[in-house]
Scaffold this motif. Sequence first.
Motif, short mmCIF file in Angstrom:
data_model
loop_
_atom_site.label_atom_id
_atom_site.label_comp_id
_atom_site.label_asym_id
_atom_site.label_seq_id
_atom_site.Cartn_x
_atom_site.Cartn_y
_atom_site.Cartn_z
N LEU A 11 0.85 -1.19 0.00
CA LEU A 11 0.00 0.00 0.00
C LEU A 11 0.88 1.24 0.00
N VAL A 12 0.58 2.18 -0.89
CA VAL A 12 1.37 3.40 -1.00
C VAL A 12 0.45 4.57 -1.32
N LEU A 13 0.84 5.74 -0.89
CA LEU A 13 0.08 6.94 -1.20
C LEU A 13 0.34 7.38 -2.64
N ALA A 14 -0.65 8.03 -3.21
CA ALA A 14 -0.48 8.58 -4.56
C ALA A 14 0.76 9.47 -4.61
N GLY A 15 1.51 9.31 -5.69
CA GLY A 15 2.76 10.05 -5.82
C GLY A 15 3.97 9.29 -5.31
N GLY A 16 3.72 8.21 -4.60
CA GLY A 16 4.80 7.42 -4.04
C GLY A 16 5.39 6.42 -5.02
N SER A 17 6.28 5.59 -4.49
CA SER A 17 6.99 4.62 -5.32
C SER A 17 6.97 3.24 -4.68
N LEU A 18 7.07 2.24 -5.53
CA LEU A 18 7.23 0.85 -5.11
C LEU A 18 8.13 0.16 -6.12
N ARG A 19 8.84 -0.86 -5.67
CA ARG A 19 9.60 -1.70 -6.58
C ARG A 19 9.16 -3.14 -6.43
N LEU A 20 8.72 -3.71 -7.54
CA LEU A 20 8.34 -5.11 -7.57
C LEU A 20 9.52 -5.94 -8.06
N SER A 21 9.62 -7.15 -7.53
CA SER A 21 10.67 -8.08 -7.94
C SER A 21 10.04 -9.36 -8.44
N CYS A 22 10.70 -9.98 -9.41
CA CYS A 22 10.26 -11.26 -9.94
C CYS A 22 11.49 -12.16 -10.02
N SER A 23 11.53 -13.15 -9.16
CA SER A 23 12.62 -14.11 -9.18
C SER A 23 12.32 -15.18 -10.22
N VAL A 24 13.27 -15.41 -11.12
CA VAL A 24 13.04 -16.28 -12.28
C VAL A 24 13.91 -17.52 -12.20
N SER A 25 13.29 -18.66 -12.42
CA SER A 25 14.02 -19.92 -12.53
C SER A 25 13.72 -20.51 -13.89
N ALA A 26 14.76 -20.64 -14.72
CA ALA A 26 14.59 -21.18 -16.07
C ALA A 26 15.92 -21.77 -16.53
N ARG A 27 15.82 -22.69 -17.48
CA ARG A 27 17.03 -23.36 -17.95
C ARG A 27 17.93 -22.39 -18.72
N THR A 28 17.33 -21.63 -19.63
CA THR A 28 18.09 -20.67 -20.43
C THR A 28 17.33 -19.35 -20.46
N LEU A 29 17.72 -18.43 -19.61
CA LEU A 29 16.98 -17.18 -19.49
C LEU A 29 16.95 -16.39 -20.79
N SER A 30 18.01 -16.47 -21.59
CA SER A 30 18.07 -15.67 -22.81
C SER A 30 17.04 -16.11 -23.84
N ASP A 31 16.37 -17.23 -23.63
CA ASP A 31 15.32 -17.69 -24.53
C ASP A 31 13.98 -17.00 -24.27
N TYR A 32 13.96 -16.13 -23.26
CA TYR A 32 12.68 -15.56 -22.83
C TYR A 32 12.70 -14.03 -22.78
N ALA A 33 11.50 -13.50 -22.99
CA ALA A 33 11.23 -12.11 -22.66
C ALA A 33 10.35 -12.12 -21.42
N MET A 34 10.59 -11.16 -20.56
CA MET A 34 9.85 -11.08 -19.30
C MET A 34 8.91 -9.89 -19.33
N GLY A 35 7.70 -10.13 -18.89
CA GLY A 35 6.73 -9.04 -18.90
C GLY A 35 6.09 -8.85 -17.54
N TRP A 36 5.66 -7.63 -17.30
CA TRP A 36 4.80 -7.33 -16.15
C TRP A 36 3.41 -6.99 -16.69
N TRP A 37 2.43 -7.58 -16.06
CA TRP A 37 1.02 -7.36 -16.41
C TRP A 37 0.29 -6.97 -15.13
N ARG A 38 -0.89 -6.39 -15.28
CA ARG A 38 -1.68 -6.05 -14.11
C ARG A 38 -3.15 -6.24 -14.40
N GLN A 39 -3.89 -6.50 -13.34
CA GLN A 39 -5.34 -6.66 -13.46
C GLN A 39 -6.02 -5.98 -12.30
#
Length: 120
Positions: A11-39
């Motif tokens: 929870l953050v006030l309008a005008g504030g900041s947050l940083r989201l992290s996504c820890s990835v486990s994959a055999r070959t990371l360079s085979d992928y593009a990573m996206g952030w989506w929201r709903q």
Amino acid sequence: QVQLVESGGGLVLAGGSLRLSCSVSARTLSDYAMGWWRQAPGKEREFVARINWSDGSTYYADSVKGRFTISRDNAKNTVYLQMNSLKPEDTAVYSCAARPVRGIMKYNYWGQGTQVTVSS
């Protein structure tokens, strides 16, 4: 197989900041593009940002351009979404996803999501 685990929502006030992290486990990371989506409640899932693991190229939705920054840390196998100047309309469940960079480029792998709430 790709496994994704998000963290950093809250929870953050309008005008504030947050940083989201996504820890990835994959055999070959360079085979992928990573996206952030929201709903947001009652709305369809919306693309936010994407980064190609191999070259770091990025792409943003117009609604977040100039406010959000997607990045990756190769050493930590982690993708970040730095969110600045947050607005109440940014409130949503944010999910990290991965898609192949060749062939059928569909987001096949998803994390569990993390809630971001921006209060006015």
